[in-house]
Design a protein around this motif. Sequence first.
Motif, PDB file in Angstrom:
ATOM      1  N   ASN B   2       0.851  -1.671  -0.209  1.00  0.00           N
ATOM      2  CA  ASN B   2       0.123   0.090  -0.043  1.00  0.00           C
ATOM      3  C   ASN B   2       0.763   1.511  -0.253  1.00  0.00           C
ATOM      4  OD1 ASN B   2      -2.317   0.152  -0.207  1.00  0.00           O
ATOM      5  ND2 ASN B   2      -2.953  -1.800   1.660  1.00  0.00           N
ATOM      6  N   ILE B   3       0.283   2.008  -0.531  1.00  0.00           N
ATOM      7  CA  ILE B   3       1.194   4.031  -0.447  1.00  0.00           C
ATOM      8  C   ILE B   3       0.313   4.190   1.090  1.00  0.00           C
ATOM      9  CG2 ILE B   3       1.414   6.084  -1.087  1.00  0.00           C
ATOM     10  CD1 ILE B   3       2.221   3.910  -3.150  1.00  0.00           C
ATOM     11  N   LYS B   4       1.581   4.693   2.094  1.00  0.00           N
ATOM     12  CA  LYS B   4       1.489   5.502   2.972  1.00  0.00           C
ATOM     13  C   LYS B   4       2.189   6.528   2.614  1.00  0.00           C
ATOM     14  CE  LYS B   4       0.971   1.213   5.704  1.00  0.00           C
ATOM     15  NZ  LYS B   4       1.237   0.254   6.556  1.00  0.00           N
ATOM     16  N   ASN B   5       3.376   6.399   2.613  1.00  0.00           N
ATOM     17  CA  ASN B   5       4.131   7.624   2.649  1.00  0.00           C
ATOM     18  C   ASN B   5       4.586   8.259   1.182  1.00  0.00           C
ATOM     19  OD1 ASN B   5       4.513   7.575   5.710  1.00  0.00           O
ATOM     20  ND2 ASN B   5       5.956   6.157   5.148  1.00  0.00           N
ATOM     21  N   ILE B   6       3.887   9.696   1.019  1.00  0.00           N
ATOM     22  CA  ILE B   6       4.344  10.237  -0.019  1.00  0.00           C
ATOM     23  C   ILE B   6       5.207  11.743   0.404  1.00  0.00           C
ATOM     24  CG2 ILE B   6       2.482  11.287  -1.782  1.00  0.00           C
ATOM     25  CD1 ILE B   6      -0.035   9.523  -1.101  1.00  0.00           C
ATOM     26  N   ILE B   7       5.982  11.610  -0.945  1.00  0.00           N
ATOM     27  CA  ILE B   7       6.939  12.800  -0.624  1.00  0.00           C
ATOM     28  C   ILE B   7       6.512  13.827  -2.304  1.00  0.00           C
ATOM     29  CG2 ILE B   7       9.328  13.294  -0.919  1.00  0.00           C
ATOM     30  CD1 ILE B   7       9.036  11.243   0.962  1.00  0.00           C
ATOM     31  N   MET B   8       6.269  14.587  -2.170  1.00  0.00           N
ATOM     32  CA  MET B   8       5.388  16.123  -3.171  1.00  0.00           C
ATOM     33  C   MET B   8       7.146  16.469  -3.541  1.00  0.00           C
ATOM     34  SD  MET B   8       2.929  16.398  -3.612  1.00  0.00           S
ATOM     35  CE  MET B   8       2.881  17.012  -5.703  1.00  0.00           C
ATOM     36  N   ILE B   9       7.290  16.822  -4.886  1.00  0.00           N
ATOM     37  CA  ILE B   9       8.438  16.898  -5.320  1.00  0.00           C
ATOM     38  C   ILE B   9       7.879  18.253  -5.910  1.00  0.00           C
ATOM     39  CG2 ILE B   9      10.520  16.830  -7.382  1.00  0.00           C
ATOM     40  CD1 ILE B   9       9.996  15.479  -4.494  1.00  0.00           C
ATOM     41  N   ALA B  88      11.045   2.834  -4.672  1.00  0.00           N
ATOM     42  CA  ALA B  88       9.978   3.419  -5.144  1.00  0.00           C
ATOM     43  C   ALA B  88       8.902   3.350  -5.963  1.00  0.00           C
ATOM     44  CB  ALA B  88      10.050   4.853  -3.849  1.00  0.00           C
ATOM     45  N   LEU B  89       7.661   3.911  -6.024  1.00  0.00           N
ATOM     46  CA  LEU B  89       7.345   4.397  -6.853  1.00  0.00           C
ATOM     47  C   LEU B  89       6.869   5.738  -7.347  1.00  0.00           C
ATOM     48  CD1 LEU B  89       4.950   3.277  -9.124  1.00  0.00           C
ATOM     49  CD2 LEU B  89       3.526   3.233  -7.588  1.00  0.00           C
ATOM     50  N   GLY B 110       4.330   5.756 -13.275  1.00  0.00           N
ATOM     51  CA  GLY B 110       4.052   5.939 -13.665  1.00  0.00           C
ATOM     52  C   GLY B 110       3.020   7.621 -13.825  1.00  0.00           C
ATOM     53  N   VAL B 111       1.637   7.637 -13.825  1.00  0.00           N
ATOM     54  CA  VAL B 111       1.333   9.248 -14.586  1.00  0.00           C
ATOM     55  C   VAL B 111       0.117   8.826 -13.292  1.00  0.00           C
ATOM     56  CG1 VAL B 111       0.864  10.946 -15.886  1.00  0.00           C
ATOM     57  CG2 VAL B 111       2.413   8.619 -16.543  1.00  0.00           C
ATOM     58  N   LEU B 112      -0.182  10.404 -13.071  1.00  0.00           N
ATOM     59  CA  LEU B 112      -1.164  10.791 -12.262  1.00  0.00           C
ATOM     60  C   LEU B 112      -1.542  12.027 -12.518  1.00  0.00           C
ATOM     61  CD1 LEU B 112      -3.146   9.459  -9.729  1.00  0.00           C
ATOM     62  CD2 LEU B 112      -1.898  11.059  -8.225  1.00  0.00           C
ATOM     63  N   TYR B 113      -2.252  11.603 -13.331  1.00  0.00           N
ATOM     64  CA  TYR B 113      -2.782  13.618 -14.166  1.00  0.00           C
ATOM     65  C   TYR B 113      -4.228  14.107 -13.892  1.00  0.00           C
ATOM     66  CZ  TYR B 113      -4.620  16.935 -18.227  1.00  0.00           C
ATOM     67  OH  TYR B 113      -4.566  17.898 -18.259  1.00  0.00           O
ATOM     68  N   PRO B 114      -4.882  14.897 -12.528  1.00  0.00           N
ATOM     69  CA  PRO B 114      -5.481  15.864 -12.408  1.00  0.00           C
ATOM     70  C   PRO B 114      -6.147  16.002 -13.654  1.00  0.00           C
ATOM     71  CG  PRO B 114      -4.238  16.172 -10.643  1.00  0.00           C
ATOM     72  CD  PRO B 114      -3.409  15.327 -11.876  1.00  0.00           C
ATOM     73  N   MET B 115      -7.392  16.343 -14.146  1.00  0.00           N
ATOM     74  CA  MET B 115      -7.856  17.299 -14.953  1.00  0.00           C
ATOM     75  C   MET B 115      -8.475  17.936 -14.390  1.00  0.00           C
ATOM     76  SD  MET B 115      -9.299  16.924 -19.284  1.00  0.00           S
ATOM     77  CE  MET B 115     -10.382  15.949 -18.479  1.00  0.00           C
ATOM     78  N   ALA B 138       1.136  -3.067 -14.190  1.00  0.00           N
ATOM     79  CA  ALA B 138      -0.586  -3.564 -13.775  1.00  0.00           C
ATOM     80  C   ALA B 138      -0.815  -2.849 -13.041  1.00  0.00           C
ATOM     81  CB  ALA B 138      -1.184  -4.824 -13.527  1.00  0.00           C
ATOM     82  N   ALA B 139       0.109  -3.516 -11.656  1.00  0.00           N
ATOM     83  CA  ALA B 139       0.269  -3.854 -10.516  1.00  0.00           C
ATOM     84  C   ALA B 139      -0.207  -1.982  -9.462  1.00  0.00           C
ATOM     85  CB  ALA B 139       1.562  -4.380  -8.747  1.00  0.00           C
ATOM     86  N   ASP B 140       1.097  -1.005 -10.321  1.00  0.00           N
ATOM     87  CA  ASP B 140       1.589  -0.207  -9.523  1.00  0.00           C
ATOM     88  C   ASP B 140      -0.075   0.773 -10.391  1.00  0.00           C
ATOM     89  OD1 ASP B 140       3.692  -0.322  -8.000  1.00  0.00           O
ATOM     90  OD2 ASP B 140       5.116   0.453  -9.676  1.00  0.00           O
ATOM     91  N   LEU B 141      -0.492   0.100 -11.349  1.00  0.00           N
ATOM     92  CA  LEU B 141      -1.730   1.041 -12.206  1.00  0.00           C
ATOM     93  C   LEU B 141      -3.143   1.624 -10.837  1.00  0.00           C
ATOM     94  CD1 LEU B 141      -2.413   2.623 -14.517  1.00  0.00           C
ATOM     95  CD2 LEU B 141      -3.418   0.358 -15.585  1.00  0.00           C
ATOM     96  N   LYS B 142      -2.871  -0.423 -10.575  1.00  0.00           N
ATOM     97  CA  LYS B 142      -4.246  -0.061  -9.047  1.00  0.00           C
ATOM     98  C   LYS B 142      -3.861   0.661  -8.131  1.00  0.00           C
ATOM     99  CE  LYS B 142      -6.430  -4.558  -7.184  1.00  0.00           C
ATOM    100  NZ  LYS B 142      -5.511  -4.419  -5.702  1.00  0.00           N
TER     101      LYS B 142
END
Lengths: 265, 265
Positions: B2-9, B88-89, B110-115, B138-142
């Motif tokens: 799971n994703i818990k810790n996120i670093i914001m660049i 990491a992802l 991957g890419v996470l594009y918020p439109m 596929a795992a990271d897309l999920k």
Amino acid sequence: MNIKNIIMIGAGNVATHLSVALSQAGYNIRQVFSRTEASASELADKLKCPYTTDLSQITHEGDLYVVSVKDSALNDILPKLVQRAPQALFVHTAGSVPMNVWQGLAERYGVLYPMQTFSKLRQVDFREVTFFTEAHTAADLKLLNEIALHLGSKVYEASSEQRRYLHIAAVFACNFANHMYAVASHLLSANGLPFEAMLPLIDETARKVHELPPVEAQTGPAQRYDENVINRHLEMLKSEPRLAEIYEQISKNIHEYASNKKETL
Amino acid sequence: MNIKNIIMIGAGNVATHLSVALSQAGYNIRQVFSRTEASASELADKLKCPYTTDLSQITHEGDLYVVSVKDSALNDILPKLVQRAPQALFVHTAGSVPMNVWQGLAERYGVLYPMQTFSKLRQVDFREVTFFTEAHTAADLKLLNEIALHLGSKVYEASSEQRRYLHIAAVFACNFANHMYAVASHLLSANGLPFEAMLPLIDETARKVHELPPVEAQTGPAQRYDENVINRHLEMLKSEPRLAEIYEQISKNIHEYASNKKETL
């Protein structure tokens, strides 16, 4: 003196929506005129009133004659129209035509400009319409304002000069904004993507300017002057030179407005 | 996993709104990086987390590194960033940058594009945001889709090629539509008229395209090819040649789309 009987000159989008709203509000639309028989009969059907395609057959029984035609048709129509009922009140509905187009022709005249976008296929709620009115006499201005209020609309008095700027601003804020949606739709459908994906973005863009001035609300590659993105987009538009030109000019203008804003801070 | 810790660049509009939303949704934003000290500390303040302006000080404790920076900064940042946490992802949030910008650098990407259009001064409801996701596995897309759903957003998978067209369409439908509002505001304020007068028109223009395709919803002088009005407007814009050019090119394009529509009927 009151307005009861209205003659509608024109049968396009504005003429249709306005005359239907007037009829529903209790005014008596006595006759419809349009050069195009199909349009005239279609609107007359809706209003359950007679129509004519012959200027010399326009009835003299109107209190108010409302002219909603292409601006280029005005010169031809107005003199002949006024002769039919020299004592009546005459108005046009055009944003960009000055009131004095009636001067020397009619005794009583004015302008009733509904600022809204009217499409035949979509109902318009006249409570969402703002009218800008102008008249040669205070008494006739009052009559026009009463009509707008009777439709449930907002009404402001505006000079011909002010209306000219309201109209060109409306062309940008409405007609050109809609064309930006049309370009988006074209680019998406050419790539098998649904236009619906844009709707949350379109809605938020419109909502934002209720809170922020548009210059503050501006985002995107041109605003942050991201030349990499801009150049990639221009490359994508290479096969449609006019779209590329529109993209480039608007981007430059966004950048200029952003720079001016910084200078004034 | 799971994703818990996120670093914001990054600490611009997208980075700010996205990281605040992630934090409110329960994710742990461990650190913010921005080259600009003021932006980094402002966002870190909001998130109550540490920040750095030094790439070599980015923590290796992230599960996910989200890169929201100007596209031109990517080449410089990505290689050094990936070295900090090779397992990491890594995602970027840019519409117009292909996923393969990570290829050869990261293992998982991957890419996470918020439109959506994000302005610092305005709250964004993430239920009104559509994310377009893409990932190398596929795992990271999920994992990315789960994040979007966790924020209450809609999420679609889109290839880099599709996202490129979504982004340029969004530039037209949002950024350029907003600039049309800005031009209207400029023309009105130069003549002492309030921009607020345009809001009912702007709202109706946005509402219409929920029901009608934009080409069907199009109205105005260019649509009905009213050259009298178009020429008067160009005359009014004579002192601002770029606006006149934009007016003319958009009008020609509206007319072209209207003619194509007629031909296909």
